[in-house]
Design a protein around this motif. Structure first.
Motif, short mmCIF file in Angstrom:
data_model
loop_
_atom_site.label_atom_id
_atom_site.label_comp_id
_atom_site.label_asym_id
_atom_site.label_seq_id
_atom_site.Cartn_x
_atom_site.Cartn_y
_atom_site.Cartn_z
N CYS A 102 0.74 -1.19 -0.01
CA CYS A 102 -0.01 -0.21 -0.05
C CYS A 102 1.01 1.30 -0.11
CB CYS A 102 -0.94 -0.06 1.46
SG CYS A 102 -2.04 1.56 1.17
N CYS A 121 -7.43 -0.74 -2.13
CA CYS A 121 -6.95 -1.05 -0.97
C CYS A 121 -8.08 -0.60 0.04
CB CYS A 121 -5.51 -0.55 -0.93
SG CYS A 121 -4.69 -0.97 1.05
N CYS A 172 -7.18 -0.87 3.57
CA CYS A 172 -6.38 -0.99 4.90
C CYS A 172 -6.61 0.26 5.66
CB CYS A 172 -4.84 -0.94 4.67
SG CYS A 172 -4.02 0.44 3.96
N CYS A 195 -5.53 3.67 4.32
CA CYS A 195 -6.42 4.20 3.16
C CYS A 195 -7.84 4.61 3.61
CB CYS A 195 -6.65 3.14 1.85
SG CYS A 195 -5.31 2.75 1.21
ZN LIG Z 1 -4.14 0.83 1.87
#
Ligand SMILES: [Zn+2]
Length: 496
Positions: free
Chosen positions: A180, A235, A237, A240
């Motif tokens: 990421c 993504c 996560c 993010c």
């Molecule tokens: Zn991410």
């Protein structure tokens, strides 16, 4: 610049045939201008080990190469290692596959002081022993006046120490194999890597490549590989999510939108047509969940911010170093991805941009893309019509869907993509380098590179006003006759 290259181009008879539509008022250029063209080749450590550094540089120089793109860091086989297993070995180098020995990693010495701000320290590539490619190649390259760019890509394995702490999160919640851009451990690793090379070696620049796209386009399968299964897109996560929240995106709505999109894609791939059709249903989803596009742009902006961070970091270390990017072939097939590659927006953090225009393998790749999007948003459009639509909106015209895997794309595609990219960079100082395909593997029975085809592609790139060309993807998979035919074009153009 356009006028200069027209004149150079007109020096060659084959080239002249392509210039029929060009006005005859071309301005005569000074010959020394031609010397400034960047003629590059991508080459990995194994080629120097197998063939000898001095000999290889001599060969390259004889063929007009003035810039080396050394594959200094990658875990991918696309730019490092010998020929991909299953493909015929070329007529140089060691005639043995490296299936058992290839591992990837850093092909230079790792200096730990540059990796203090990340849990990932990288790993030293071991497939060529202790060979430090930069240490081995730089002195000889300098001696013969060749420039050296550290060339690296966003490709990792999932068995590396601490890599799980950098990985993206899929929509499903699982860790992805990809890393990421918003994760400080990854961002800081990239910055450490470029600082390491910039401070530890007398290089001329760096070029980075990320051949990925955001969750929206990936979910729709809008790539030559057909995209990821829709529950595996990225993504999502915590980094993010934080960034999305700061942008005012409703995270729950974004997640819900992607789950609905995943259902739509899954059904489409099983041939279940939505009541109002594939295209209308996608629009319904986008209207209901504008978060889908907001999340896509968040990913794209995160990549651009990574470009900007790398650019600033390298310039802070050594302002004279060149910094730029490789833009993948998806840019030629997928209009969504092309929209995301806004060259004017990228220019302020790009000394150069390599645009992939791999015309031989493009036929096979475009056919793969069409096949994939025919199962999702364009499920109602017959494939040949779909291809014609893409030719129209992407502004090039090639053969039929049945023919392109076997015939590849023509040099005219290279010319048009170069010209378009040049126009996109107008008013900027960013150099445009066209990526030329030499023996990039294609499936059995599909189009293979020929000396004539490579020569025409090189002529077309300069006809389209490129500042340089990069012979791609790696020397260890190129046949000599095809590699050498690039020089035939350079000679016709007066560039060597
Ligand atoms: Zn991410």
């Amino acid at each position: 610049m356009v006028k200069i290259d027209r004149r150079l181009f007109l020096q060659g008879s084959a080239a002249a045939a392509l210039t029929a539509a060009i006005p005859t008022t071309a301005v005569i250029a000074q010959p020394e201008v031609s010397k400034k063209k960047m003629i590059g080749i991508q080459v990995g450590a194994v080629s120097f080990v197998d063939e000898g550094t001095e000999k290889l540089l001599d060969d390259f120089q004889q063929e007009g190469i003035n810039t080396l793109f050394l594959a200094t860091f990658t875990y991918g086989r696309g730019i490092a290692g010998r020929q991909v297993p299953g493909q015929p070995l070329p007529d140089h180098g060691r005639h043995v596959y490296d299936t058992d020995t290839f591992c990837g990693g850093n092909y230079a010495t790792i200096h730990p002081q540059y990796y203090k701000n990340t849990v990932f320290k990288g790993t030293r590539a071991t497939d060529v022993g202790n060979f430090d490619m930069l240490e081995a190649v730089l002195p000889s390259a300098k001696k013969c006046g060749m420039k050296t760019i550290c060339w690296f890509e966003d490709a990792f394995r999932n068995d590396l120490p601490n890599i799980d702490q950098l990985q993206e999160k899929e929509l499903s919640g699982k860790n992805a194999d990809t890393l990421c851009f918003n994760n400080p451990n990854y961002r800081n690793f990239l910055l450490g890597l470029v600082e390491d090379w910039s401070r530890s070696y007398d290089i001329d620049g760096i070029m980075w490549c990320s051949e990925r796209q955001g969750a929206f386009a990936e979910s729709l399968g809008a790539s030559q590989e057909g995209g990821s299964p829709p529950y595996e897109v990225t993504c999502f996560c915590r980094y993010c999510e934080e960034k999305g929240r700061a942008r005012g995106i409703n995270l729950e709505r974004a997640r819900q939108g992607f789950l609905e999109l995943a259902k739509y894609v899954d059904k489409g791939r099983r041939g279940h047509r939505p009541v109002d059709g594939y295209y209308v249903e996608l629009w319904r989803l986008m209207l209901r969940y504008p978060e889908l596009l907001a999340w896509e742009m968040l990913w794209t902006d995160s990549l651009r911010e990574t470009y900007a961070a790398i650019y600033k970091h390298v310039k802070d270390v050594k302002p004279s170093l060149g910094v730029g990017w490789h833009i993948s072939s998806t840019n030629s097939f997928n209009p969504i991805y092309r929209a995301e590659q806004d060259l004017a927006a990228l220019a302020p953090v790009s000394d150069f941009i390599k645009i992939v225009m791999y015309n031989n393998c493009a036929g096979e790749r475009m056919a793969g893309y069409i096949d994939s999007v025919h199962q999702t948003l364009y499920g109602d459009v017959p494939k040949q019509e779909l291809l014609d639509f893409h030719y129209r909106v992407l502004d090039y015209k090639e053969k039929s869907l049945a023919e392109i895997p076997m015939k590849g794309f023509s040099a005219d595609y290279v010319y048009r993509e170069t010209k378009r990219s040049r126009a996109g960079l107008e008013g900027t100082k960013t150099q445009l380098w066209s990526g030329i395909d030499i023996d990039i593997p294609t499936d059995p029975g599909h189009s293979k590179c020929t000396p004539e085809g490579v020569k025409d592609a090189v002529l077309a790139a300069f006809h389209g006003d490129a500042d340089g060309i990069i012979l791609s993807r790696k020397y260890s998979e190129m046949k000599l006759a095809n590699f050498r035919s690039a020089r035939t074009a350079l000679k016709e153009l007066g560039l060597t």
